[in-house]
Design an enzyme around this catalytic site. Sequence first.
Site, PDB file in Angstrom:
ATOM      1  N   TRP A  29      10.095  -2.813   9.270  1.00 36.16           N
ATOM      2  CA  TRP A  29       9.528  -2.538   7.946  1.00 36.16           C
ATOM      3  C   TRP A  29      10.030  -1.661   7.113  1.00 36.16           C
ATOM      4  CZ3 TRP A  29       9.623   2.551   8.208  1.00 36.16           C
ATOM      5  CH2 TRP A  29       9.903   3.257   9.348  1.00 36.16           C
ATOM      6  N   ASN A  30      11.326  -0.901   7.380  1.00 33.78           N
ATOM      7  CA  ASN A  30      12.105   0.075   6.592  1.00 33.78           C
ATOM      8  C   ASN A  30      12.769  -0.633   5.443  1.00 33.78           C
ATOM      9  OD1 ASN A  30      13.981  -0.857   8.318  1.00 33.78           O
ATOM     10  ND2 ASN A  30      15.063   1.159   8.582  1.00 33.78           N
ATOM     11  N   GLU A  35      20.502  -6.021  15.544  1.00 32.32           N
ATOM     12  CA  GLU A  35      20.696  -4.912  14.787  1.00 32.32           C
ATOM     13  C   GLU A  35      19.564  -3.804  15.249  1.00 32.32           C
ATOM     14  OE1 GLU A  35      23.272  -4.318  12.781  1.00 32.32           O
ATOM     15  OE2 GLU A  35      24.051  -6.319  12.439  1.00 32.32           O
ATOM     16  N   ARG A  40      17.933   8.866   2.108  1.00 30.10           N
ATOM     17  CA  ARG A  40      17.683   7.760   1.524  1.00 30.10           C
ATOM     18  C   ARG A  40      16.665   6.957   2.427  1.00 30.10           C
ATOM     19  NH1 ARG A  40      20.482   1.955   1.732  1.00 30.10           N
ATOM     20  NH2 ARG A  40      21.173   2.827   3.812  1.00 30.10           N
ATOM     21  N   CYS A  80      18.138   3.056   9.665  1.00 28.02           N
ATOM     22  CA  CYS A  80      18.938   3.061  11.051  1.00 28.02           C
ATOM     23  C   CYS A  80      20.160   3.990  10.951  1.00 28.02           C
ATOM     24  CB  CYS A  80      18.919   1.758  11.224  1.00 28.02           C
ATOM     25  SG  CYS A  80      19.639   0.611  10.111  1.00 28.02           S
ATOM     26  N   GLU A 118      26.266  -8.456  10.506  1.00 29.98           N
ATOM     27  CA  GLU A 118      25.393  -9.018   9.223  1.00 29.98           C
ATOM     28  C   GLU A 118      26.189  -8.644   7.987  1.00 29.98           C
ATOM     29  OE1 GLU A 118      21.249  -7.815   9.566  1.00 29.98           O
ATOM     30  OE2 GLU A 118      21.026  -9.835  10.386  1.00 29.98           O
TER      31      GLU A 118
HETATM   32  P1  NAP Z   1      10.332  -2.515  16.187  1.00 23.97           P
HETATM   33  O1  NAP Z   1       8.912  -1.650  16.678  1.00 23.97           O
HETATM   34  O2  NAP Z   1      11.319  -2.787  16.977  1.00 23.97           O
HETATM   35  O3  NAP Z   1       9.673  -3.880  15.352  1.00 23.97           O
HETATM   36  C1  NAP Z   1      10.857  -4.560  14.407  1.00 23.97           C
HETATM   37  C2  NAP Z   1      10.214  -5.859  14.450  1.00 23.97           C
HETATM   38  O4  NAP Z   1       9.879  -6.294  15.690  1.00 23.97           O
HETATM   39  C3  NAP Z   1       8.870  -6.078  13.910  1.00 23.97           C
HETATM   40  O5  NAP Z   1       8.535  -7.080  12.916  1.00 23.97           O
HETATM   41  C4  NAP Z   1       7.924  -6.167  14.915  1.00 23.97           C
HETATM   42  O6  NAP Z   1       6.606  -6.722  14.791  1.00 23.97           O
HETATM   43  C5  NAP Z   1       8.657  -7.155  15.931  1.00 23.97           C
HETATM   44  N1  NAP Z   1       8.058  -6.920  17.341  1.00 23.97           N
HETATM   45  C6  NAP Z   1       7.296  -5.972  18.055  1.00 23.97           C
HETATM   46  N2  NAP Z   1       7.344  -6.178  19.269  1.00 23.97           N
HETATM   47  C7  NAP Z   1       7.732  -7.419  19.460  1.00 23.97           C
HETATM   48  C8  NAP Z   1       7.738  -8.051  20.698  1.00 23.97           C
HETATM   49  N3  NAP Z   1       7.445  -7.941  21.827  1.00 23.97           N
HETATM   50  N4  NAP Z   1       8.385  -9.677  20.560  1.00 23.97           N
HETATM   51  C9  NAP Z   1       8.823  -9.754  19.303  1.00 23.97           C
HETATM   52  N5  NAP Z   1       8.944  -8.919  18.093  1.00 23.97           N
HETATM   53  C10 NAP Z   1       8.249  -7.896  18.153  1.00 23.97           C
HETATM   54  O7  NAP Z   1      11.007  -1.503  14.778  1.00 23.97           O
HETATM   55  P2  NAP Z   1      10.545  -0.792  13.562  1.00 23.97           P
HETATM   56  O8  NAP Z   1       9.602   0.497  13.979  1.00 23.97           O
HETATM   57  O9  NAP Z   1       9.741  -2.035  12.942  1.00 23.97           O
HETATM   58  O10 NAP Z   1      11.919  -0.660  12.966  1.00 23.97           O
HETATM   59  C11 NAP Z   1      12.473   0.499  12.991  1.00 23.97           C
HETATM   60  C12 NAP Z   1      13.602   0.621  14.042  1.00 23.97           C
HETATM   61  O11 NAP Z   1      14.416  -0.393  13.445  1.00 23.97           O
HETATM   62  C13 NAP Z   1      14.606   1.713  14.051  1.00 23.97           C
HETATM   63  O12 NAP Z   1      14.900   1.758  15.489  1.00 23.97           O
HETATM   64  C14 NAP Z   1      15.571   1.440  13.347  1.00 23.97           C
HETATM   65  O13 NAP Z   1      16.864   2.182  13.457  1.00 23.97           O
HETATM   66  C15 NAP Z   1      15.957  -0.132  13.394  1.00 23.97           C
HETATM   67  N6  NAP Z   1      16.674  -0.671  12.542  1.00 23.97           N
HETATM   68  C16 NAP Z   1      17.844  -0.968  12.605  1.00 23.97           C
HETATM   69  C17 NAP Z   1      18.676  -1.592  11.571  1.00 23.97           C
HETATM   70  C18 NAP Z   1      19.832  -2.145  11.739  1.00 23.97           C
HETATM   71  O14 NAP Z   1      20.720  -2.849  10.835  1.00 23.97           O
HETATM   72  N7  NAP Z   1      20.656  -1.968  12.907  1.00 23.97           N
HETATM   73  C19 NAP Z   1      18.079  -1.485  10.313  1.00 23.97           C
HETATM   74  C20 NAP Z   1      16.833  -1.424   9.964  1.00 23.97           C
HETATM   75  C21 NAP Z   1      15.974  -0.830  11.224  1.00 23.97           C
HETATM   76  P3  NAP Z   1       5.291  -5.857  14.231  1.00 23.97           P
HETATM   77  O15 NAP Z   1       5.573  -4.972  13.201  1.00 23.97           O
HETATM   78  O16 NAP Z   1       4.318  -6.682  14.336  1.00 23.97           O
HETATM   79  O17 NAP Z   1       5.134  -5.043  15.538  1.00 23.97           O
END
Ligand code: NAP
Length: 489
Positions: A162-163, A262, A290, A296, A470
């Site tokens: 979502w971020n 990622e 930001r 992340c 990416e």
């Molecule tokens: P998240 O809880 O891991 O969710 C990410 C995505 O995965 C969402 O679309 C979520 O759907 C889905 N998801 C959740 N459980 C799942 C499952 N069991 N099977 C398949 N998909 C599932 O992460 P977030 O809270 O949205 O994002 C924050 C995290 O993303 C942080 O740790 C951040 O560092 C990381 N991030 C990394 C990068 C990078 O490029 N490395 C960039 C941005 C963010 P729902 O929303 O429906 O739960």
Amino acid sequence: MSAATSLPSDTRLDCTRYARGLFIGGRWLPGADIAVVDPSTEEVLAKVADAGVDDAMAAVDAAAAAAPGWRGTPPRQRAEILRRCFVLMMGRHEELAVLISLENGKSLTDARGEVTYAAEFFRWYGEEAVRIGGEFRTAPSGANRILVDYEPIGIAVLITPWNFPAAMATRKIAPALAAGCTVILKPASETPLTAYALAEIYAEAGVPDGVVNVITTSTPGPVTNAMLNDPRVRKLSFTGSTAIGRVLLAEGAKTVLSCSMELGGNAPFIVFDDADLEAALDGAMIAKMRNAGEACTAANRFYVQDGIYERFAAGLVERMAALKVGAGTDPQTACGPMITRKAVDKIEALVADATKRGARILQGGARPEGKGFFYPPTVLADVPRDAEMAYEEIFGPVAALYRFSSEDDAVTAANDTEHGLAAYIFTEDLKRGLSVASRVEAGMVALNRGLLSDPAAPFGGVKQSGLGREGGVHGVLEYMEAKYIAAAF
Ligand code: NAP
């Protein structure tokens, strides 16, 4: 500090127009089950459709039906469609920025930056689509020739957080389409409207039906697993938390799926005594604030050398205190709300843990009363190295300052984490900067800069921050397989 809850009238968008349903095979399948909440006001903006396993399989069917045609589309034609996506996105720049700001909460400035960054992936991969090469060489034995052809890997399932509701989607879709793959995107439940708004753009740009499918679901586990277990799906590209990344890697193992990951970060921000103080503070504000810290790549641990520590802390307090907190769509806002109440609870718990262990609050540190998921810009000094926030992503507007004396100590502390996404180094000594950059365990290092994202550069992490890259020339290869042809002539 004021947590504004009303929006300027010119930034009101009817968000329900983006909730047309699931986007499968170029058609909208209506549904209105998952509430999308404005984190500034806690009001429901719209309700999007809730895909079940059958819908997910229909999306795989649509992607499979479109695959041969898209794979066979000449690269020049694919490139021109991607270029049109870029142009159309830029044409709807402000609308998309407001939409992102509404559903995510980030400031309009950040949202505008995200739209530009997101659109750039279409421009970059439009340019790359016609430059995907192969290899030709003589085998060392001299007996035959080695030909390597790059082929689209197949149907890709893309899962985004979502971020960055726009950029995390386009960073996957653009290279996948350039490579000749068809995709199913599952955006985060908190911010699906941007993904659906972009679906309108793909259709208008001439992306054929079924090449990009978008589904939202309240049951991501079973819905994703069904797609990953379908042998027609050959790629998973996931951006999100390390915890969910591990779960998906285990699921992908069942079909030996190609996985790009990622994942989470825990970026160190190292300031040496000889750093340009103003530049370090400017960099710190970008690297920390930001997206209000919900990135992340956000600086999670500030390691500041003894000789500059007090001046850096004072400068950071001054800058953080000056930030206006409020609804993202208020043009004055510099720090919007967090995504959910749970996110604020987590930040509050991390700050409580740090202060219990001896950290001092120099600025902020208390959540405000009232509607909206707000947390103020906060500076903590003398955070002990065993604080939970030294190992956990804060994902909020909290700058945690740690002291160090020697270069070795800074590098050891910076590497004391399971993550390895981004790192920031500030020093006027280029030799030291490059040496520390090579010793820091991170996929990306910013030297005297607070921002490193660039569509033309390889974005990604080492250790448990991910697999693959990416962006840049590397990004498209994640969606291709090398086919080796041994030719005797
Ligand atoms: P998240 O809880 O891991 O969710 C990410 C995505 O995965 C969402 O679309 C979520 O759907 C889905 N998801 C959740 N459980 C799942 C499952 N069991 N099977 C398949 N998909 C599932 O992460 P977030 O809270 O949205 O994002 C924050 C995290 O993303 C942080 O740790 C951040 O560092 C990381 N991030 C990394 C990068 C990078 O490029 N490395 C960039 C941005 C963010 P729902 O929303 O429906 O739960």
